[in-house]
Write a protein that holds these residues in place. Sequence first.
Motif, PDB file in Angstrom:
ATOM      1  N   HIS A 486     -35.706  11.063   8.589  1.00 40.57           N
ATOM      2  CA  HIS A 486     -35.901  12.847   8.421  1.00 40.57           C
ATOM      3  C   HIS A 486     -35.087  13.696   7.100  1.00 40.57           C
ATOM      4  CE1 HIS A 486     -33.294  14.103  11.532  1.00 40.57           C
ATOM      5  NE2 HIS A 486     -32.835  14.908  10.972  1.00 40.57           N
ATOM      6  N   ALA A 487     -35.628  14.115   6.295  1.00 43.27           N
ATOM      7  CA  ALA A 487     -34.570  15.352   4.965  1.00 43.27           C
ATOM      8  C   ALA A 487     -34.391  16.003   5.761  1.00 43.27           C
ATOM      9  CB  ALA A 487     -35.152  14.319   3.806  1.00 43.27           C
ATOM     10  N   VAL A 488     -33.853  16.607   5.077  1.00 41.38           N
ATOM     11  CA  VAL A 488     -33.551  18.214   4.939  1.00 41.38           C
ATOM     12  C   VAL A 488     -32.941  18.915   3.648  1.00 41.38           C
ATOM     13  CG1 VAL A 488     -32.298  19.782   5.202  1.00 41.38           C
ATOM     14  CG2 VAL A 488     -32.304  18.252   6.736  1.00 41.38           C
ATOM     15  N   VAL A 489     -34.177  19.514   2.361  1.00 41.61           N
ATOM     16  CA  VAL A 489     -34.137  19.841   1.758  1.00 41.61           C
ATOM     17  C   VAL A 489     -33.900  21.648   1.062  1.00 41.61           C
ATOM     18  CG1 VAL A 489     -36.158  20.399  -0.686  1.00 41.61           C
ATOM     19  CG2 VAL A 489     -35.827  18.104   1.132  1.00 41.61           C
ATOM     20  N   LEU A 501     -35.557  22.920   4.968  1.00 42.63           N
ATOM     21  CA  LEU A 501     -36.562  22.594   4.722  1.00 42.63           C
ATOM     22  C   LEU A 501     -36.283  20.869   5.965  1.00 42.63           C
ATOM     23  CD1 LEU A 501     -39.713  22.473   5.100  1.00 42.63           C
ATOM     24  CD2 LEU A 501     -39.779  21.591   2.955  1.00 42.63           C
ATOM     25  N   ARG A 502     -36.734  20.491   6.735  1.00 39.97           N
ATOM     26  CA  ARG A 502     -36.526  19.778   7.754  1.00 39.97           C
ATOM     27  C   ARG A 502     -37.778  18.661   8.079  1.00 39.97           C
ATOM     28  NH1 ARG A 502     -33.162  23.107   9.812  1.00 39.97           N
ATOM     29  NH2 ARG A 502     -34.856  24.354  10.706  1.00 39.97           N
ATOM     30  N   LEU A 503     -37.763  17.739   6.661  1.00 38.10           N
ATOM     31  CA  LEU A 503     -38.792  17.551   6.324  1.00 38.10           C
ATOM     32  C   LEU A 503     -39.175  15.424   6.868  1.00 38.10           C
ATOM     33  CD1 LEU A 503     -41.716  17.396   4.632  1.00 38.10           C
ATOM     34  CD2 LEU A 503     -40.643  15.945   3.028  1.00 38.10           C
ATOM     35  N   PRO A 504     -40.262  15.746   7.447  1.00 37.83           N
ATOM     36  CA  PRO A 504     -40.251  13.820   8.362  1.00 37.83           C
ATOM     37  C   PRO A 504     -40.886  13.030   7.694  1.00 37.83           C
ATOM     38  CG  PRO A 504     -41.155  16.564  10.188  1.00 37.83           C
ATOM     39  CD  PRO A 504     -41.298  16.825   8.842  1.00 37.83           C
ATOM     40  N   ILE A 505     -40.418  12.256   7.753  1.00 39.15           N
ATOM     41  CA  ILE A 505     -40.576  11.022   7.180  1.00 39.15           C
ATOM     42  C   ILE A 505     -41.541  10.207   7.900  1.00 39.15           C
ATOM     43  CG2 ILE A 505     -40.120   9.409   5.870  1.00 39.15           C
ATOM     44  CD1 ILE A 505     -37.793  10.929   4.531  1.00 39.15           C
ATOM     45  N   ALA A 506     -42.536   9.805   7.295  1.00 41.95           N
ATOM     46  CA  ALA A 506     -43.453   9.026   8.694  1.00 41.95           C
ATOM     47  C   ALA A 506     -44.857   8.095   7.284  1.00 41.95           C
ATOM     48  CB  ALA A 506     -44.200   9.287   9.673  1.00 41.95           C
ATOM     49  N   GLY A 507     -44.882   7.024   7.549  1.00 43.12           N
ATOM     50  CA  GLY A 507     -45.435   6.300   6.615  1.00 43.12           C
ATOM     51  C   GLY A 507     -45.274   4.836   6.953  1.00 43.12           C
ATOM     52  N   ASN A 508     -46.323   4.120   5.583  1.00 43.04           N
ATOM     53  CA  ASN A 508     -45.752   2.774   5.371  1.00 43.04           C
ATOM     54  C   ASN A 508     -46.098   2.353   4.046  1.00 43.04           C
ATOM     55  OD1 ASN A 508     -48.617   2.091   5.356  1.00 43.04           O
ATOM     56  ND2 ASN A 508     -48.547   2.854   7.013  1.00 43.04           N
TER      57      ASN A 508
END
Length: 537
Positions: A486-489, A501-508
């Motif tokens: 996750h990132a904080v923006v 803004l706490r933005l989850p990061i999930a992908g491939n």
Amino acid sequence: MSKAEDELPEIAAEAVPAFRPRRGVLALVAVLAVLALGLTALWLQRENLAHRIIGRQLSQYDLPATYRLEKVGPLEQVLTQVVVGDPARPDFTAERVEIHIAPTLGLPTIGRVRLIRPRLYGAYRSGTLTFGKLDTVLFAPGPQRAPGLPDFELELEDGRARIETDFGAVGIKADGQGNLRNAFAGRLAAIAPDLRMKGCHLTNSSAYGRVTIDAGVPKFTGPLRIGGAQCPDLSIGRMAMPVDLQFSADFSDFAASGKLVGGPADWAGQRAAGLGGRVMLSGKAGKLAATYDLAVAGLSGQLVARKLGLAGTLRADKGLARLEGEGRLDGAGLRPGAAADRRLAELQRVASGTFAAPLLAQFRASLQREGAGSHLSADFTLRRSGELVNLIVPGLKLTGTSRQNMLILSRAQFAFGGQGGLRMTGNLRTGGQGLPHLTGQVERRPGGIIEARLTMPGYRAKDAAVALPQLVVVRRADGRTSLAGHAVVSGALPGGQVEGLRLPIAGNWSPRTGLSLWRTCTGLQFDRLRYASLTLD
């Protein structure tokens, strides 16, 4: 006593001298006759004697040869139309051969040879040089001679040779004179219009210089030139290297050293205006060794550098299937090139009106500023086994204009070739004035999996900020890559503003489908969000 008795002694005395001259003359005539017959027989047999001398020498070296005797003298023989080996495919021919005989206590031997327009044919296959039947003269030791070149004087006039190799044909022209084993001096010119080796294509390769043989050791001094080289991932323009080249007596081992000047060179989106440096190369018992100290001038492309140098050693077998070496990389003034800067500028333009725009603007400017006075140093070990190449970097440091560390790598290892493309393990840290401070560890997991764990504290520019408390990147052996974290923006959004803004990061990501993020509904958390006239805390 009567008068007759008084005269008898005088008559008797006169009778003896009258008889001796006749007997001496007959003896002299007999000797002269025998000598004349001997000389006549020797003269009549002079060609047989010449054939015996030449034939004995050819037999000693086991050389099948045909020739025509044009002149036969006691100390000189002249042969024409000389052919050694199979006449349909000879190993050696000569228009004219003048052989000067050296008298000895036994049968005379060849002392000096003059070759006029000789033609030599050979081959270099799998690391072995051969001249067919002439190998028994040039390379093989015999019971009456030391190994190496034969021990007699040679005068070479308009000599030519053609050598077929695993890489292409080589043509040679040579002149010179002197003792082949101890004191020969001459000139040599060689050209190879088209050479192909390990996927590389070399055009107009040539050598021109001085050839000497001293104490059985052949040497060459002069420039080597290449018109151009094309490899799968590398293209090089003209190159020249004045070289000192030395062979062993049987040509199986060699040592060379010289100073390289050339360019331009293009590889992997990079271009160097010039290449230079010193190289030493040797081959012994089928093994190759090299020591190099090279420099790149005018580096441009994805990366720009004021100076870039590479020095080290390499060791390999003759087929280069196995290779290992150590070295050091140094550089100065490293920064993104025009192409890389344009891509960052395009990203900044696309991100206009968002928190990413000021972050990208600061990142671009800081890279250029810190890179202008940067310095790079790294030690490395290189190993190759078959198609797999490993580059081990115990330590790499890039410092910026501010003397802060822009990049540090420790215990890093890069693997190329085989399946899965580029693979990396090790520790990294980034920084520098105005640049993000990123820390990461990359490790190898069972099953060919590479896992990277990255963290970054807040990176700020004006009213924008981004932090990366945790990001895990997993790359599988088949090339598929997954991202989790996750990132904080904080900063501007189109039509509004966000803080925390706490933005989850999930992908491939995969080579076939590209990048895919947030494929399902994703919950968001923030400290404050303002959109138009709406404000949420």
